[in-house]
Write an enzyme that holds these catalytic residues in place. Structure first.
Site, PDB file in Angstrom:
ATOM      1  N   HIS A 198      64.652 -48.742  22.184  1.00 40.06           N
ATOM      2  CA  HIS A 198      63.671 -49.829  22.029  1.00 40.06           C
ATOM      3  C   HIS A 198      63.771 -50.417  20.628  1.00 40.06           C
ATOM      4  CE1 HIS A 198      60.211 -52.197  23.196  1.00 40.06           C
ATOM      5  NE2 HIS A 198      59.629 -51.910  22.044  1.00 40.06           N
ATOM      6  N   GLU A 237      49.885 -49.741  24.461  1.00 41.95           N
ATOM      7  CA  GLU A 237      50.116 -49.397  23.054  1.00 41.95           C
ATOM      8  C   GLU A 237      48.793 -49.332  22.299  1.00 41.95           C
ATOM      9  OE1 GLU A 237      52.855 -51.979  21.043  1.00 41.95           O
ATOM     10  OE2 GLU A 237      52.835 -50.794  19.192  1.00 41.95           O
ATOM     11  N   ASP A 250      62.033 -49.492  17.526  1.00 42.32           N
ATOM     12  CA  ASP A 250      61.019 -50.527  17.717  1.00 42.32           C
ATOM     13  C   ASP A 250      61.011 -51.536  16.574  1.00 42.32           C
ATOM     14  OD1 ASP A 250      58.922 -52.018  18.656  1.00 42.32           O
ATOM     15  OD2 ASP A 250      57.480 -50.387  18.750  1.00 42.32           O
ATOM     16  N   HIS A 304      55.980 -46.841  24.637  1.00 40.73           N
ATOM     17  CA  HIS A 304      54.763 -46.364  23.962  1.00 40.73           C
ATOM     18  C   HIS A 304      53.954 -45.461  24.890  1.00 40.73           C
ATOM     19  CE1 HIS A 304      55.741 -48.966  20.696  1.00 40.73           C
ATOM     20  NE2 HIS A 304      55.519 -50.074  21.381  1.00 40.73           N
ATOM     21  N   ARG A 321      49.690 -57.917  29.114  1.00 40.51           N
ATOM     22  CA  ARG A 321      49.032 -58.995  28.369  1.00 40.51           C
ATOM     23  C   ARG A 321      49.779 -60.313  28.544  1.00 40.51           C
ATOM     24  NH1 ARG A 321      50.081 -57.803  23.083  1.00 40.51           N
ATOM     25  NH2 ARG A 321      51.059 -55.782  23.425  1.00 40.51           N
ATOM     26  N   HIS A 378      56.313 -52.748  27.676  1.00 44.83           N
ATOM     27  CA  HIS A 378      55.327 -52.167  26.763  1.00 44.83           C
ATOM     28  C   HIS A 378      54.092 -51.776  27.578  1.00 44.83           C
ATOM     29  CE1 HIS A 378      57.149 -55.007  23.545  1.00 44.83           C
ATOM     30  NE2 HIS A 378      57.395 -53.789  23.116  1.00 44.83           N
ATOM     31  N   TYR A 438      62.529 -61.130  23.159  1.00 45.15           N
ATOM     32  CA  TYR A 438      61.618 -62.155  23.696  1.00 45.15           C
ATOM     33  C   TYR A 438      61.619 -63.442  22.877  1.00 45.15           C
ATOM     34  CZ  TYR A 438      58.496 -59.994  20.217  1.00 45.15           C
ATOM     35  OH  TYR A 438      57.976 -59.488  19.060  1.00 45.15           O
ATOM     36  N   HIS A 457      63.384 -54.182  18.334  1.00 48.66           N
ATOM     37  CA  HIS A 457      63.213 -55.623  18.098  1.00 48.66           C
ATOM     38  C   HIS A 457      63.888 -55.861  16.747  1.00 48.66           C
ATOM     39  CE1 HIS A 457      60.104 -55.610  21.237  1.00 48.66           C
ATOM     40  NE2 HIS A 457      59.484 -54.650  20.581  1.00 48.66           N
ATOM     41  N   ARG A 466      50.622 -58.236  13.754  1.00 44.79           N
ATOM     42  CA  ARG A 466      51.294 -59.122  14.694  1.00 44.79           C
ATOM     43  C   ARG A 466      51.314 -60.557  14.167  1.00 44.79           C
ATOM     44  NH1 ARG A 466      49.655 -60.664  20.897  1.00 44.79           N
ATOM     45  NH2 ARG A 466      48.031 -61.762  19.760  1.00 44.79           N
TER      46      ARG A 466
HETATM   47 ZN    ZN Z   1      58.228 -53.141  21.184  1.00 48.03          ZN
END
Ligand code: ZN
Length: 441
Positions: free
Chosen positions: A56, A232, A317, A266, A207, A229, A118, A58, A79
């Site tokens: 995993h 989390e 991650d 997660h 979400r 995900h 993404y 990003h 975020r």
């Molecule tokens: Zn992630």
């Protein structure tokens, strides 16, 4: 044909002395314990392990390392900082950053990365002329860095979930979204596989993907790796229960997302029914403990999940550390903190998570073991460093770090030798890719 002589090699559960390994065409052809070295063998000192899988990643989150600790805050304020960086990347800067991040992963023993991707479309709306320009940057980055890639192309449709329903996309989130699951699937279908590249799928989260769209994503994944995900943060669970009357894991089960090809990332805040649903479906659970600690997520019930039958994989991650050995060790240490018991996971179980089970979660069941017929991935680790000297070779996991990796072979090709990546100074590559992103931030 290539041949290596290993002072010690990890063969299915523990270290074995004096092992000769031969390979041809990127595959291991023979593994012979108790052999002296022969002329022409490449000698590998220390302990030789199968290749690590980072299940995993990003890659672009690496640009946030050491940049988000000055103001406190929560997952949700972090975020916002991440979105600010996401808004600045284009295919060229994405390529430069991912190439450096992936090279750093290979230096740490990673032979395959699962990129949960993404960041699809241009800032400010519209589409690139090549609608997969940002994906192609990752493919090129992995090829340059010398590791295999499973591109987990994520479906992302909504801006969040509250008890009253999904929120519209907000700001940079427009870069993530394809409109609906069918449009996402049509774009992903344009991505060809090639040697060293698997195309997988992802549901960003409950979400970001409404339940009505989940079956189309699962159907398009068609047995390829499908990552998501899950739970989390407690806020995700609260909104999901309020709107759907189910937990995120329960919702994913209801809509056909769970199964042996699925990996729940997660899985931090779970009910007993969630544990049963994930494990009972054969889904893998991917722990990312340095990120989960960094973001104050919590500690997943990993011992309960694995005892119920869920395989465990590991991910870097947000690249708070990019050290998969540390991630494996943190799994055990976090369980100790919440259970009051030592030895929740044996070192050999953590090695399986790091190697064979991580590779399987990324669609490479032929990697992650040193055995005939498997991919010729070898990671040689120093056992004489200031960290590892004196440790029992079977317990290296609890002592070593990525800095102890001195040689990495991926599919039979030497990519790291004497601690140096074929691309050269990876720290310099990282700085050159990251610093411009913050110039006027
Ligand atoms: Zn992630």
């Amino acid at each position: 044909m290539s041949s290596w002589w290993c002072a010690s090699a990890w063969l299915d559960g523990g270290p074995v002395d004096d092992v000769r390994i031969t390979a041809a065409g990127g595959r291991i052809t023979a593994v012979q314990p108790g052999q002296p070295p022969r002329p022409g063998d490449h000698r590998l000192t220390g302990l030789v392990l199968p290749g690590f899988a980072d299940a995993h990643s990003h890659a672009f989150h690496r640009s946030l390392r050491g940049r988000t600790h000055d103001r406190g805050g929560t997952f949700w304020t972090w975020r916002r900082r991440m979105y600010a960086v996401a808004g600045r990347l284009d295919p060229d800067s994405h390529l430069a950053l991912a190439r450096a991040v992936y090279a750093g992963l290979v230096l740490a023993g990673v032979t395959c990365v699962g990129e949960f991707h993404y960041l699809h479309h241009p800032a400010g709306g519209g589409r690139y002329a090549n609608p997969n320009a940002m994906s192609d940057a990752l493919v090129e980055a992995a090829a340059d860095a010398g590791l295999r890639l499973t591109l987990l192309d994520a479906c992302y449709l909504a801006g969040g979930l509250e008890g009253t329903g999904h929120l519209p996309l907000d700001g940079v989130q427009a870069r993530f979204a394809d409109g609906d699951a069918d449009a996402w699937a049509a774009r992903v279908a344009l991505l060809p596989e090639r040697p060293g590249l698997r195309i997988g799928a992802a549901v960003h989260s409950v979400r970001a993907v409404p339940a009505a769209q989940l079956p189309a994503v699962a159907q398009a994944a068609a047995g390829r790796p499908l990552h998501v995900h899950v739970s989390e943060q407690p806020a995700e669970n609260e909104a999901c229960r309020a709107y759907y009357g189910r937990t995120p894991a329960g919702l994913l089960e209801q809509h056909g997302v769970l199964g042996p090809s699925t990996t729940a990332v997660h899985a931090t805040h779970l009910t007993g029914d969630d544990v049963a649903a994930l494990a009972g479906s054969g889904s893998t659970v991917c722990a990312c403990p340095s990120t989960e600690a960094d973001l104050a997520d919590g500690v997943a019930p990993l011992r309960r999940l694995t005892r119920a039958g869920a395989p465990l994989a590991l991910g870097s991650d947000q690249h708070a550390g990019s050290d998969l050995i540390a991630e494996a060790r943190l799994v055990e240490l976090h369980q100790r903190l919440v259970t009051g018991q030592r030895g929740c996971f044996r070192p050999a179980e953590l090695v399986d998570a790091l190697t064979v089970d991580g590779h399987r979660a990324l669609g490479w069941p032929d990697a992650g073991r040193i055995a005939p017929g498997r991919r010729a991935d070898l990671v040689a680790l120093r056992l004489d460093s200031v960290r590892t000297a004196g440790c029992a070779p079977g317990q290296w996991m609890m002592a070593a770090s990525a800095a102890d990796v001195h040689t990495v072979v991926v599919d039979g090709r030497v990519v790291v030798s004497d601690g140096q990546h074929v691309l050269g100074d990876v720290g310099r590559l990282l700085a050159a890719a990251i610093d411009p992103l913050w110039d006027d931030a």
